[in-house]
Design a protein around this motif. Structure first.
Motif, short mmCIF file in Angstrom:
data_model
loop_
_atom_site.label_atom_id
_atom_site.label_comp_id
_atom_site.label_asym_id
_atom_site.label_seq_id
_atom_site.Cartn_x
_atom_site.Cartn_y
_atom_site.Cartn_z
N LEU A 111 0.83 -1.22 0.00
CA LEU A 111 0.00 0.00 0.00
C LEU A 111 0.86 1.27 0.00
CD1 LEU A 111 -2.77 1.38 0.25
CD2 LEU A 111 -2.62 1.05 2.73
N TYR A 172 -4.99 -5.65 10.60
CA TYR A 172 -5.06 -4.20 10.40
C TYR A 172 -3.80 -3.49 10.85
CZ TYR A 172 -10.03 -5.25 10.13
OH TYR A 172 -11.24 -5.77 9.77
N LYS A 195 -0.44 -4.78 11.27
CA LYS A 195 -0.86 -6.16 11.52
C LYS A 195 -0.10 -6.87 12.66
CE LYS A 195 -2.77 -6.61 6.92
NZ LYS A 195 -2.21 -5.70 5.95
N TYR A 211 -7.26 8.24 5.37
CA TYR A 211 -6.08 8.92 5.89
C TYR A 211 -6.06 10.35 5.35
CZ TYR A 211 -4.42 3.99 5.88
OH TYR A 211 -4.29 2.63 6.04
N GLN A 233 4.88 -0.49 3.62
CA GLN A 233 3.63 -0.25 4.36
C GLN A 233 3.39 1.24 4.58
OE1 GLN A 233 1.45 -2.43 4.83
NE2 GLN A 233 2.54 -4.37 4.71
#
Ligand code: G1P
Length: 292
Positions: A111, A172, A195, A211, A233
Motif C-alpha cells: 500500500l 489491520y 498487523k 487517511y 507499508q
C-alpha cells in the motif's frame, strides 16, 4: 491550514478473492446495489471538498477510467427517452475534465508503494487524502468530511480508526495511543504497527482506510523500506512522521463494511439496499422469510 483538495485511491489490486467475477471486471467496479464500490469512496471524497482524484491502478483495469468519464452517447439516448433519473445518475458519476488522473503501480509492492506512485501529483507541502475503496463507510456526515474538519484544527496526519476485537489486530494497522481521546474524537498517536499479533498489539484501534496525510510523506515512502509481509507499508511511513508533526487517530462512528471480503461485500449490499425506500420492504420480507 491548507485544505485537502486531492485524494488518492489505491485501486491496483487484482481482486483474487472475487474470481471469477473479477477476471474481466475490476473488483472496484463490482456493484453495491447499483453503484460500483469505488464510486462510494469517490462520492465520500467529493463531499469532503476533494477536487482532484488520483487513481493508482494497474494493467487491465481501464474500465474504471471509463466509469468516471462522460458517456455522451448514453446520455443522449437517456435524454431522448425521458429517463431523467438515470441520466442524472450517469452524469453524476463523471469527474470533471482534467480532474481525474490515472497512474499505474507496475508491481504489487504494498500500500505504501501504491500511494507513492501518486507522488508526481502531490506537492511536498500539500495535504492529501487516501481512501481505500474496499472499506465502505456509511455515516452522515461522511467519514472524510469529518476528518478534514478535524485536520483543519490539528494539521499533520489524521487517520480514521475503529475498535476491533483483539483477536483481529493482525488484519489491520493498529494505533498506539498517546493519552485520551478529546471531544472531537481525536487521539494523539505515539506509534502505529502494521498487523501486529494480538499479544503484542499496542491497542485495539484499527486503521480503517481513510487517511489525511502531508505531501512530505512521499519522500518517506520513496525510501521503499519493506515492513510487514515484505511490503512497503503506509502504516510505517505514517509512524515515521510522529515527532515531526501531530499525528492523530479519529474515531469513526458509523457503519463499516469490508467489501474486500465476500461476506463483507454481501453485507454491504444488504445494508445499502435496506437504506433505499424502494427496496426496503421487499428485501426485509425476503430476509425474514429466509431466517424464519
Ligand atoms: C490495509 C492497511 C492496514 C489497514 C487496512 C484497512 O491493509 O495496510 O493498515 O488497517 O488496509 O482495510 P490491507 O487490508 O490492504 O491488507
Amino acid at each position: 491550514m491548507a485544505r485537502v483538495k486531492k485524494a488518492v485511491f489505491p485501486v491496483a489490486g487484482l481482486g483474487p478473492r472475487f474470481l471469477p467475477a473479477t477476471k474481466a471486471v475490476p473488483k472496484e467496479l463490482l456493484p453495491v446495489v447499483d453503484k460500483p464500490v469505488l464510486q462510494y469512496a469517490v462520492e465520500e471524497a467529493r463531499a469532503a471538498g476533494v477536487e482532484d482524484f488520483i487513481f493508482v491502478s494497474s494493467r487491465g483495469k481501464t474500465a474504471m477510467a471509463d466509469h468516471f468519464d462522460r458517456h455522451t452517447e448514453l446520455e443522449e439516448t437517456l435524454e431522448a427517452r425521458g429517463k431523467t433519473d438515470l441520466l442524472e445518475a450517469v452524469r453524476d458519476c463523471a469527474i470533471p475534465s482534467g480532474r481525474a488522473v490515472f497512474v499505474r503501480q507496475p508491481e504489487p509492492l504494498g500500500l505504501g508503494h501504491a500511494v507513492w506512485c501518486a507522488h508526481a501529483a502531490i506537492a511536498p507541502d500539500e495535504p492529501f487524502a487516501v481512501l481505500l475503496p474496499d472499506e465502505l463507510l456509511l455515516s452522515d456526515p461522511p467519514c472524510l468530511a469529518q476528518m478534514t474538519q478535524a485536520h483543519e484544527a490539528t494539521g499533520g496526519a489524521v487517520l480514521a480508526t475503529m475498535e476491533v476485537p483483539r483477536e483481529l489486530t493482525n488484519k489491520y494497522g493498529i494505533l498506539d495511543p498517546d493519552g485520551d481521546e478529546d471531544e472531537r474524537r481525536l487521539t494523539p498517536a505515539k506509534g502505529m504497527v502494521e498487523k501486529p499479533d494480538p499479544e503484542v498489539a499496542p491497542s485495539t484501534m484499527s486503521l480503517i482506510g481513510r487517511y489525511i496525510l502531508p505531501g512530505s510523506i512521499m519522500s518517506k515512502l520513496a525510501q521503499g523500506r519493506r515492513g510487514a509481509g515484505g511490503e512497503v507499508q503506509l502504516t510505517d511511513a505514517v509512524d515515521s512522521l510522529i515527532g515531526e508533526m501531530p499525528v492523530h487517530g479519529f474515531r469513526f462512528i458509523g457503519e463499516r463494511h469490508d467489501c474486500g471480503s465476500m461476506a463483507g461485500f454481501v453485507k454491504a449490499n444488504i445494508a445499502c439496499a435496506l437504506k433505499r425506500d424502494e427496496l426496503r420492504e421487499e428485501i426485509t420480507s425476503f430476509l425474514n422469510g429466509k431466517l424464519c
